[in-house]
Design an enzyme around this catalytic site. Structure first.
Site, short mmCIF file in Angstrom:
data_model
loop_
_atom_site.label_atom_id
_atom_site.label_comp_id
_atom_site.label_asym_id
_atom_site.label_seq_id
_atom_site.Cartn_x
_atom_site.Cartn_y
_atom_site.Cartn_z
N CYS A 75 0.87 -1.18 0.00
CA CYS A 75 0.00 0.00 0.00
C CYS A 75 0.91 1.23 0.00
CB CYS A 75 -0.86 -0.03 1.26
SG CYS A 75 -1.93 1.41 1.46
N CYS A 185 -0.81 3.78 -6.45
CA CYS A 185 -1.70 3.17 -5.45
C CYS A 185 -1.95 1.76 -5.93
CB CYS A 185 -3.01 3.95 -5.36
SG CYS A 185 -4.34 3.08 -4.48
#
Ligand code: DGL
Length: 258
Positions: A75, A185
């Site tokens: 992440c 992302c």
């Protein structure tokens, strides 16, 4: 903890599956424990302190209680907010983060215009500013906000007309101007089809998944902690929605999402 312990893969939700795919392809004999915190997603719209606390809690769960041999923070948002704190808390453990593939994009398109799409936390954190500083001689970099993208992927709608419409809205203004788009992302690689539909095939779409997998393998090898089978996959999600695990399985199988 030994070489048969799990490799933990953590994300705010289902996006880290884009990294898990690469990890499993590179190390099929490993045991992976994927933990997505969908109950608290999206992280990208939280304060940096909230993301740090959630990430440290996940680190405790996976490294201390779970005894995992490594933690992959799949992440970008959690990496930007908390990787330094995680490493300070567990200095002897293997902790690998993910960063936007900006350097790679600039190396491949010297003098070009590179878009970087990421969550609000990632776009405002110091880590990205430092990365941008390093490449500013070589490329022009444009920050692109992406409200709604994580929510769409979490809802299992990455391959829908709604996804294309959202990409038209976010990327339309940059049509014909970008040489490459960095997907900052881990949820975004699942939207590659919609992105390519809007930008055209000539714009290279780059993410950090494969590089993160290679770095994880390198670190495990260095520590003598590589396992050579049989592989195993344990899936966990903090959301009460049982559909999340099914969605993770679907995303793992998706051939055309790469
Ligand atoms: N997948 C996360 C990332 O790589 C962010 C998603 C979220 O906002 O929760 O940045």
């Amino acid at each position: 903890m030994d070489k048969n312990s799990y490799i933990a893969v953590f994300d705010s939700g289902v996006g880290g599956v884009s990294v898990l795919r690469e990890l499993r392809a590179l190390m099929p004999g490993e045991r992976f424990w994927y933990f997505g915190d969908s109950a608290n997603a999206p992280y990208g719209r939280r304060t940096t302190e909230q993301v740090r606390d959630l990430t440290l809690a996940a680190g405790r769960k996976l490294l201390v209680e779970g005894g995992c041999k490594a933690l992959v923070v799949a992440c970008n948002t959690a990496t930007a907010a908390a990787i330094n704190d995680l490493r300070a808390e567990y200095p002897d453990r293997i902790i690998v983060g993910i960063e936007p593939a900006l350097k790679l994009a600039c190396d491949r398109h010297p003098g070009g215009t590179i878009g970087i799409m990421a969550t609000d936390v990632t776009l405002r954190e110091r880590k990205l500013a430092a990365l941008m500083e390093r490449v500013k001689q070589d490329c022009r970099v444009i920050r692109i906000h992406a409200p709604g993208v994580v929510e769409l992927v979490e809802a299992g709608k990455a391959n829908t007309a709604e996804a294309v419409a959202l990409m038209e809205q976010l990327l339309g203004p940059w049509m014909g101007q970008l040489d490459a788009l960095v997907l900052g992302c881990t949820h975004y690689p699942f939207m590659k089809k919609a992105m390519a539909q809007v930008l055209g095939e000539g714009v290279e779409l780059l993410d950090g998944g494969a590089g993160t997998a290679r770095e994880t393998k390198r670190r495990l090898g260095e520590a003598g902690l590589l396992r050579d089978g049989p592989g195993e996959l344990r899936l966990e999600n903090s959301s009460k929605d049982p559909g999340k695990i099914e969605l993770i399985r679907q995303l793992l199988d998706e051939k055309n999402a790469k």
